[in-house]
Design a protein around this motif. Structure first.
Motif, PDB file in Angstrom:
ATOM      1  N   SER A   1       0.878  -1.150  -0.110  1.00 38.27           N
ATOM      2  CA  SER A   1       0.016  -0.088   0.044  1.00 38.27           C
ATOM      3  C   SER A   1       0.820   1.223  -0.113  1.00 38.27           C
ATOM      4  CB  SER A   1      -1.037   0.046   1.261  1.00 38.27           C
ATOM      5  OG  SER A   1      -1.793  -1.066   0.971  1.00 38.27           O
ATOM      6  N   GLN A   2       1.938   1.177   0.736  1.00 41.35           N
ATOM      7  CA  GLN A   2       2.829   2.409   0.778  1.00 41.35           C
ATOM      8  C   GLN A   2       3.477   2.606  -0.583  1.00 41.35           C
ATOM      9  OE1 GLN A   2       5.868   1.337   3.562  1.00 41.35           O
ATOM     10  NE2 GLN A   2       5.075   2.769   5.202  1.00 41.35           N
ATOM     11  N   TRP A   3       4.009   1.527  -1.345  1.00 33.59           N
ATOM     12  CA  TRP A   3       4.365   1.651  -2.592  1.00 33.59           C
ATOM     13  C   TRP A   3       3.456   2.165  -3.590  1.00 33.59           C
ATOM     14  CZ3 TRP A   3       7.154  -3.479  -4.037  1.00 33.59           C
ATOM     15  CH2 TRP A   3       8.440  -3.758  -3.373  1.00 33.59           C
ATOM     16  N   LEU A   4       2.263   1.668  -3.643  1.00 34.75           N
ATOM     17  CA  LEU A   4       1.184   2.255  -4.578  1.00 34.75           C
ATOM     18  C   LEU A   4       0.712   3.798  -4.192  1.00 34.75           C
ATOM     19  CD1 LEU A   4      -1.197  -0.742  -4.296  1.00 34.75           C
ATOM     20  CD2 LEU A   4      -0.168   0.177  -6.260  1.00 34.75           C
ATOM     21  N   SER A   5       0.775   4.248  -2.980  1.00 36.28           N
ATOM     22  CA  SER A   5       0.553   5.613  -2.477  1.00 36.28           C
ATOM     23  C   SER A   5       1.896   6.426  -3.105  1.00 36.28           C
ATOM     24  CB  SER A   5       0.431   5.635  -0.919  1.00 36.28           C
ATOM     25  OG  SER A   5       0.472   6.975  -0.543  1.00 36.28           O
ATOM     26  N   TYR A   6       2.698   5.980  -2.885  1.00 35.99           N
ATOM     27  CA  TYR A   6       4.207   6.757  -3.335  1.00 35.99           C
ATOM     28  C   TYR A   6       4.165   6.841  -4.906  1.00 35.99           C
ATOM     29  CZ  TYR A   6       8.877   8.176  -4.002  1.00 35.99           C
ATOM     30  OH  TYR A   6      10.136   8.736  -4.469  1.00 35.99           O
ATOM     31  N   ALA A   7       3.684   5.839  -5.406  1.00 37.58           N
ATOM     32  CA  ALA A   7       3.758   5.760  -7.134  1.00 37.58           C
ATOM     33  C   ALA A   7       2.760   6.579  -7.525  1.00 37.58           C
ATOM     34  CB  ALA A   7       3.243   4.316  -7.441  1.00 37.58           C
ATOM     35  N   LYS A  60      15.585   0.684 -11.975  1.00 38.42           N
ATOM     36  CA  LYS A  60      15.611  -0.625 -11.447  1.00 38.42           C
ATOM     37  C   LYS A  60      14.697  -0.720 -10.589  1.00 38.42           C
ATOM     38  CE  LYS A  60      19.168  -3.726  -9.417  1.00 38.42           C
ATOM     39  NZ  LYS A  60      18.176  -4.420  -8.442  1.00 38.42           N
ATOM     40  N   MET A  61      14.379   0.189  -9.439  1.00 37.36           N
ATOM     41  CA  MET A  61      13.702  -0.018  -8.454  1.00 37.36           C
ATOM     42  C   MET A  61      12.204  -0.148  -9.018  1.00 37.36           C
ATOM     43  SD  MET A  61      15.472   2.459  -5.572  1.00 37.36           S
ATOM     44  CE  MET A  61      13.842   2.744  -4.401  1.00 37.36           C
ATOM     45  N   THR A  62      11.926   1.078  -9.830  1.00 37.92           N
ATOM     46  CA  THR A  62      10.627   0.920 -10.377  1.00 37.92           C
ATOM     47  C   THR A  62      10.358  -0.176 -11.133  1.00 37.92           C
ATOM     48  OG1 THR A  62      10.701   3.415 -10.567  1.00 37.92           O
ATOM     49  CG2 THR A  62       9.374   2.347 -11.963  1.00 37.92           C
ATOM     50  N   VAL A  63      11.118  -0.884 -11.909  1.00 38.89           N
ATOM     51  CA  VAL A  63      10.676  -2.023 -12.829  1.00 38.89           C
ATOM     52  C   VAL A  63      10.479  -3.105 -11.726  1.00 38.89           C
ATOM     53  CG1 VAL A  63      11.610  -3.772 -14.250  1.00 38.89           C
ATOM     54  CG2 VAL A  63      11.719  -1.478 -14.824  1.00 38.89           C
ATOM     55  N   GLU A  64      11.287  -3.473 -10.658  1.00 41.84           N
ATOM     56  CA  GLU A  64      11.220  -4.666  -9.576  1.00 41.84           C
ATOM     57  C   GLU A  64       9.865  -4.333  -8.803  1.00 41.84           C
ATOM     58  OE1 GLU A  64      15.978  -5.645  -8.828  1.00 41.84           O
ATOM     59  OE2 GLU A  64      14.971  -3.938  -7.555  1.00 41.84           O
ATOM     60  N   ARG A  65       9.523  -2.968  -8.524  1.00 48.94           N
ATOM     61  CA  ARG A  65       8.409  -2.838  -7.827  1.00 48.94           C
ATOM     62  C   ARG A  65       7.167  -3.148  -8.389  1.00 48.94           C
ATOM     63  NH1 ARG A  65      10.237   1.802  -3.181  1.00 48.94           N
ATOM     64  NH2 ARG A  65      12.001   0.480  -2.521  1.00 48.94           N
ATOM     65  N   LEU A  66       7.189  -2.855  -9.394  1.00 47.48           N
ATOM     66  CA  LEU A  66       5.921  -3.122 -10.456  1.00 47.48           C
ATOM     67  C   LEU A  66       5.821  -4.494 -10.881  1.00 47.48           C
ATOM     68  CD1 LEU A  66       6.329  -0.314 -13.250  1.00 47.48           C
ATOM     69  CD2 LEU A  66       4.625  -0.486 -11.214  1.00 47.48           C
ATOM     70  N   ILE A  67       6.893  -5.491 -10.664  1.00 47.66           N
ATOM     71  CA  ILE A  67       6.679  -6.723 -11.143  1.00 47.66           C
ATOM     72  C   ILE A  67       6.138  -7.344  -9.544  1.00 47.66           C
ATOM     73  CG2 ILE A  67       8.141  -8.949 -11.224  1.00 47.66           C
ATOM     74  CD1 ILE A  67       9.935  -7.251 -13.094  1.00 47.66           C
ATOM     75  N   GLN A 125      -1.032  -9.230  -7.330  1.00 47.30           N
ATOM     76  CA  GLN A 125      -2.143  -8.639  -8.090  1.00 47.30           C
ATOM     77  C   GLN A 125      -2.665  -7.357  -7.459  1.00 47.30           C
ATOM     78  OE1 GLN A 125      -5.046 -11.926  -7.415  1.00 47.30           O
ATOM     79  NE2 GLN A 125      -3.853 -13.313  -8.726  1.00 47.30           N
ATOM     80  N   ARG A 126      -1.578  -6.517  -7.482  1.00 47.05           N
ATOM     81  CA  ARG A 126      -2.103  -5.151  -6.721  1.00 47.05           C
ATOM     82  C   ARG A 126      -1.646  -3.957  -7.971  1.00 47.05           C
ATOM     83  NH1 ARG A 126      -1.775  -4.589  -1.107  1.00 47.05           N
ATOM     84  NH2 ARG A 126      -2.223  -2.439  -1.280  1.00 47.05           N
ATOM     85  N   LEU A 127      -1.262  -4.547  -8.912  1.00 47.70           N
ATOM     86  CA  LEU A 127      -0.725  -3.721 -10.264  1.00 47.70           C
ATOM     87  C   LEU A 127      -2.246  -2.894 -10.834  1.00 47.70           C
ATOM     88  CD1 LEU A 127       1.646  -2.734 -11.556  1.00 47.70           C
ATOM     89  CD2 LEU A 127       1.270  -4.573 -13.164  1.00 47.70           C
ATOM     90  N   ALA A 128      -3.184  -3.661 -10.675  1.00 45.59           N
ATOM     91  CA  ALA A 128      -4.467  -2.754 -11.178  1.00 45.59           C
ATOM     92  C   ALA A 128      -4.762  -1.538 -10.403  1.00 45.59           C
ATOM     93  CB  ALA A 128      -5.712  -3.629 -11.329  1.00 45.59           C
ATOM     94  N   GLN A 129      -4.226  -1.489  -9.216  1.00 44.63           N
ATOM     95  CA  GLN A 129      -4.202  -0.125  -8.090  1.00 44.63           C
ATOM     96  C   GLN A 129      -3.277   0.613  -8.762  1.00 44.63           C
ATOM     97  OE1 GLN A 129      -3.915  -2.156  -4.459  1.00 44.63           O
ATOM     98  NE2 GLN A 129      -6.173  -2.542  -4.358  1.00 44.63           N
ATOM     99  N   TYR A 130      -2.452   0.561  -9.532  1.00 44.75           N
ATOM    100  CA  TYR A 130      -1.318   1.413  -9.746  1.00 44.75           C
ATOM    101  C   TYR A 130      -1.851   2.294 -10.877  1.00 44.75           C
ATOM    102  CZ  TYR A 130       2.820   3.202 -11.609  1.00 44.75           C
ATOM    103  OH  TYR A 130       4.028   4.028 -12.156  1.00 44.75           O
TER     104      TYR A 130
END
Length: 111
Positions: free
Chosen positions: A56-62, A91-98, A104-109
């Motif tokens: 959730s933190q990652w999604l909020s940051y993104a 590198k961090m962005t690609v890894e975190r998106l993966i 199954q949280r990518l749809a929330q991005y």
């Protein structure tokens, strides 16, 4: 053998993860997703709540930034750092998106 070792390794992982979620965003500390990168991880059931907080933190940051950026600097080689920082951000962005996709949280991005 795995049954005998698992509780000990889980305790080590739990003891290594920094327990303050606010620190995960602002500092360079061990986080749940450093150890658990897929829901199939044997540690996921025991640490699912912490993993969910970090996702959730990652999604909020993104949603507020274009890319994830390092929480550290080198403190030296100031001329080279912007290039390295851009590389680390990519590198961090690609890894975190993966990882978001694996959980199954990518749809929330939304970006």
């Amino acid at each position: 053998m795995q049954t005998l070792i698992y509780p000990h390794v889980l305790r080590l992982v739990q003891g290594t993860i920094h327990q303050d979620p606010a620190a995960w965003v602002a500092t360079y500390v061990p986080t749940p997703l450093d150890f658990i990168q897929t829901p199939a991880s044997p540690f996921y059931p025991a640490l699912a709540e912490l993993v969910d907080i970090q996702l959730s933190q990652w999604l909020s940051y993104a949603q507020q930034h274009d890319v994830w950026t390092p929480t550290w600097t080198w403190g030296q080689y100031d001329d080279e750092w912007p290039t390295a920082q851009a590389w680390w951000s990519g590198k961090m962005t690609v890894e975190r998106l993966i990882i978001l996709a694996r959980f199954q949280r990518l749809a929330q991005y939304e970006h």
